[in-house]
Design an enzyme around this catalytic site. Structure first.
Site, short mmCIF file in Angstrom:
data_model
loop_
_atom_site.label_atom_id
_atom_site.label_comp_id
_atom_site.label_asym_id
_atom_site.label_seq_id
_atom_site.Cartn_x
_atom_site.Cartn_y
_atom_site.Cartn_z
N GLY A 166 0.81 -1.20 0.00
CA GLY A 166 0.00 0.00 0.00
C GLY A 166 0.84 1.25 0.00
N GLY A 188 2.25 1.67 3.54
CA GLY A 188 3.09 0.58 4.02
C GLY A 188 2.64 -0.77 3.52
N LEU A 246 1.77 -4.90 4.11
CA LEU A 246 1.17 -5.77 5.11
C LEU A 246 1.78 -7.17 5.01
CD1 LEU A 246 -2.59 -4.79 4.71
CD2 LEU A 246 -1.12 -4.24 6.66
N LYS A 278 1.94 -4.33 9.77
CA LYS A 278 2.09 -3.27 8.79
C LYS A 278 3.41 -2.56 9.01
CE LYS A 278 -0.21 0.72 6.74
NZ LYS A 278 -1.41 1.56 6.74
N ASP A 337 -8.83 9.26 5.34
CA ASP A 337 -7.97 8.52 4.41
C ASP A 337 -8.64 7.23 3.96
OD1 ASP A 337 -5.69 8.14 2.89
OD2 ASP A 337 -4.51 7.30 4.52
#
Length: 347
Positions: free
Chosen positions: A43, A46, A48, A62, A159
């Site tokens: 992502g 960050g 996963l 994460k 977000d």
């Protein structure tokens, strides 16, 4: 999760109790040194990783991108909020970790990764049926509804994006990524130096920095378009040009003849046209340029629940609808309606 806590842990106190800081060596061992084989999803903020700890404990780790100064506030903000928030559609934070300049968040295990990876990754949404997609939309709306309606003061997530939506083994959805979240009345432009992901940002924030619950509704509308069409929020149309899903979709969302043709091929012709038009109508309202024309997330939720089968937590009785297929259609009390034009341009 006590087995994950090292003897040297420091603790952050929240109203739910103590949140442990997990030793880096435990995370490293559990993720096989953060091997690519353990990556569940990548992502913007960050990656996963699946992590397998002793005693059969599994979790989602994460690893945040960026340097310490850039992400420190967001890291602390997420810990502060998730240590006190508890809801079935909001991710549970079980610990955190510092290692040099890198920050880690440890979530409950979500076996199917992110909605973004499911829709736009190698499987291209093949595991997500129409009803599962509607269930995911309802789950996201429930999570946002809790933040907007039941937190005091209300919380703006700020977000919301498909990579912020995590899916468990049965595709129940939970919202994560609370680094930019703010309580209503406390936000200011200094708190919002890094904007949300491209394609999900509401027009009013781009124009004047305005940031409200309706900004979350706009981002939810973009996710609804992703679920409908299987397209990314922003796609390249030429080497130096991009087009947003909103710009591309709006003219076609209000055309009954064109609408079925823009649906993700994975789910095309698997839903009733009436239901497809209803979801398109909800999406159109959510992505209205003017915040005042967007619905409350509670109204969105009430309108989506009748589209989800009872077996998945909704109100749709599939067998009854099949029995009535050749009779008059079942009538629902929709909370959100839009008169979509017919092929002659009349409503």
């Amino acid at each position: 999760m006590l087995a994950l806590t090292s003897s040297k842990s420091r603790e952050m106190v929240g109203r739910k109790g103590l949140l442990p800081m997990i030793d880096y060596t435990l995370l490293e061992a559990a993720s096989n040194s953060f091997s690519e084989f353990n990556v569940l999803a990548k992502g913007i903020s960050g990656d996963l990783y699946k992590a397998h700890f002793n005693e059969g404990i599994t979790a989602l780790v994460k690893k945040l991108n960026g340097g310490k100064q850039e992400y420190e506030r967001e890291f602390e903000n997420e810990i502060d909020l998730l240590s006190i928030i508890c809801h079935p559609n909001i991710i549970s934070l079980v610990g955190y970790c510092f290692h040099a300049e890198t920050r880690f968040l440890v979530y409950e295990m979500m076996e199917n990764g992110t909605l973004e990876a499911q829709l736009h990754g190698p499987t291209r949404g093949s595991a997500l049926s129409w009803h599962i997609r509607m269930k995911i939309a309802v789950d996201i709306a429930k999570g946002l509804g809790f933040l907007h309606e039941h937190c005091n003061p209300p919380i703006i997530h700020g977000d919301i994006k498909s990579s912020s939506v995590l899916l468990d083994s049965e595709f129940h959805a939970k919202i994560s990524d609370f680094g930019l979240a703010v309580a209503v009345g406390s936000q200011n432009k200094a708190n919002l130096q890094r904007s949300a992901a491209l394609g999900y940002v509401a027009p009013e924030y781009v124009l004047n920095g305005e940031f409200t619950e309706k900004s979350d509704v706009y981002a939810f509308g973009v996710i609804l378009l992703e679920l409908l069409m299987g397209r990314k929020p922003v796609e390249k149309t030429a080497p130096s040009q991009c087009q947003s899903i909103v710009t591309w979709a709006v003219p076609q969302l209000t055309d009954r003849l064109q609408l079925p043709n823009i649906v993700d091929p994975v789910i095309r012709n698997t839903m009733e046209l009436k239901h497809l038009c209803q979801v398109a109508a909800i999406a159109v309202l959510c992505i209205q340029p003017e915040p005042g024309y967007r619905p409350l997330i509670a109204d969105v939720l009430h309108s989506l629940i009748p589209l989800v089968p009872i077996e998945l937590g909704g109100a749709l009785r599939i067998m009854e609808r099949l029995a009535c297929a050749n009779q008059e259609s079942v009538s629902f009390d929709w909370h959100i309606t839009i008169d979509l034009p017919d092929e002659h341009g009349k409503s």
